[in-house]
Enzyme design. Structure first.
Site, short mmCIF file in Angstrom:
data_model
loop_
_atom_site.label_atom_id
_atom_site.label_comp_id
_atom_site.label_asym_id
_atom_site.label_seq_id
_atom_site.Cartn_x
_atom_site.Cartn_y
_atom_site.Cartn_z
N SER A 289 49.11 36.13 31.90
CA SER A 289 48.74 34.85 31.28
C SER A 289 48.14 35.02 29.90
O SER A 289 48.45 34.27 28.99
CB SER A 289 47.74 34.10 32.18
N CYS A 290 47.26 36.01 29.73
CA CYS A 290 46.55 36.07 28.45
C CYS A 290 46.83 37.34 27.66
O CYS A 290 46.38 37.47 26.54
CB CYS A 290 45.04 35.97 28.68
N GLY A 291 47.56 38.29 28.23
CA GLY A 291 47.81 39.52 27.50
C GLY A 291 46.58 40.40 27.48
O GLY A 291 45.86 40.50 28.47
N THR B 218 47.18 40.88 31.32
CA THR B 218 47.61 39.99 32.38
C THR B 218 48.84 39.23 31.92
O THR B 218 49.15 39.16 30.73
CB THR B 218 46.51 38.98 32.74
#
Length: 282
Positions: free
Chosen positions: A114-116, A112
Site C-alpha cells: 500500500s505505501c511502499g 508494503t
C-alpha cells in the site's frame, strides 16, 4: 497465470440471493531482496518478474545504473530451515568494482503493497544518488490529448486486473504515445520497479524519452523512482502528494495528476505539456 492469481471460496450476495463460488484473487507474497548475500529489503509483491523487481529497486536506491553493474540475480536455494526454495528470496551479486552500500538498520527496509518504503524517503537521498539528470536534449513534449489517451490504454492492457479487480499497474509510453511496457502488481511501487528493472536489464537506462503512467496516486516514492530512472514525465490517475510535487519541481520532473478523460492537473514541469494557451492566473 501460475502464482500470479489464486482461487478462494467466497459467499456472494446479489439482490438478496446468496451463493457460494470460487473467486480469483491476485496473489500477494513477500520477496526478500539480498545484496551480495546480505538482507537488504522485504517487499510485499505479486510473484513474477522478481529479478526485474530487484534490479529496479536497486536502481531506485542508487546502487546500480546499468546491467553491467550486476553479476548475477538468483533465487536462494534452501530459503527455509527445511532447505526448501520458496522463490520468495533473491540474491543480487554486484559486479566487481561496484560499491556495496552500507547495509545498516536504517537502510534495511520493509515495504508494503500500500505505501511502499516505510520511514525512509528523503529528498537529500534522491538529490545525492540520482545518476541521470532529467534533461531536455532534445526537448520532450507531450500534448494534453496524448496524455488523456493513456489511462484507457493502460486499463485495456491490464490482463490480471480483468480477472481479479485488485491490481495496480504502471506503464511506460514513448513521447509519441507508443506503449513500451506494462507491469501489474499489488503495489504501484513494485510495478514501477519491474518496469525500470526490465529496462536496465535491456540496457535501456536512462528512460529519457519516456512517460510513466501509474494507476492510483503519485507518492514521493514513485516520483523518486521516475527521477532515478531519468524519466521526464510522470502521470497518475489520482492525486500526488505534496512531497512528490516538491521533488518534481526540484528535479525538473513533469508531474501530472488526476488524469481522467480530458481533465488533468499539471503540478510541475508544465513546459513539457504542449498547452494551446498560457494558464490563467487566479
Amino acid at each position: 497465470m501460475g502464482r500470479v492469481t489464486e482461487r478462494r471460496r467466497v459467499i456472494r450476495i446479489r439482490d438478496g440471493a446468496v451463493s457460494a463460488r470460487p473467486d480469483t484473487l491476485v496473489a500477494e507474497e513477500p520477496l526478500e531482496i539480498r545484496l551480495n548475500g546480505r538482507p537488504l529489503a522485504i517487499t510485499m509483491r505479486t510473484p513474477g518478474d522478481d529479478f526485474a523487481l530487484a534490479a529496479g529497486f536497486l536502481v531506485s536506491e542508487g546502487v546500480i545504473a546499468a546491467a553491467e553493474d550486476i553479476r548475477s540475480i538468483v533465487y536462494c536455494a534452501g530459503a527455509t530451515a527445511e532447505g526448501v526454495n520458496t522463490y520468495n528470496v533473491v540474491d543480487v551479486q554486484l559486479a566487481p568494482g561496484v560499491e556495496v552500500p552500507d547495509i545498516t538498520l536504517e537502510r534495511n527496509v520493509y515495504t508494503t503493497s500500500s505505501c511502499g518504503l516505510c520511514g525512509k524517503a528523503s529528498l537529500d537521498a534522491v538529490r545525492t544518488n540520482a545518476r541521470f539528470p532529467i534533461a531536455d536534449t532534445p526537448p520532450v513534449r507531450v500534448t494534453p490529448e496524448l496524455l488523456a489517451s493513456l489511462p484507457e490504454r493502460l486499463r485495456a492492457s491490464q490482463r490480471v486486473f480483468e480477472r481479479t479487480g485488485g491490481l495496480h499497474a504502471a506503464a511506460l509510453f514513448s513521447d509519441q504515445g507508443e506503449l513500451l511496457d506494462i507491469r501489474e502488481d499489488v503495489g504501484r511501487h513494485n510495478a514501477v520497479d519491474k518496469l525500470v528493472g526490465r529496462a536496465v536489464q535491456a540496457g535501456g537506462l536512462p528512460l529519457s524519452r519516456a512517460v510513466l503512467l501509474v494507476s492510483g496516486r503519485a507518492s514521493f516514492e514513485l516520483a523518486q523512482k521516475a527521477v532515478m530512472a531519468g524519466i521526464p514525465v510522470l502521470a497518475a490517475v489520482s492525486a500526488p502528494s505534496s512531497l512528490a510535487v516538491d521533488l518534481a519541481a526540484e528535479s525538473g520532473l513533469t508531474l501530472v495528476g488526476f488524469l481522467r478523460g480530458a481533465s488533468m492537473n499539471v503540478y510541475a514541469g508544465e513546459h513539457r505539456v504542449g498547452l494551446s494557451a498560457p494558464a490563467a492566473r487566479d
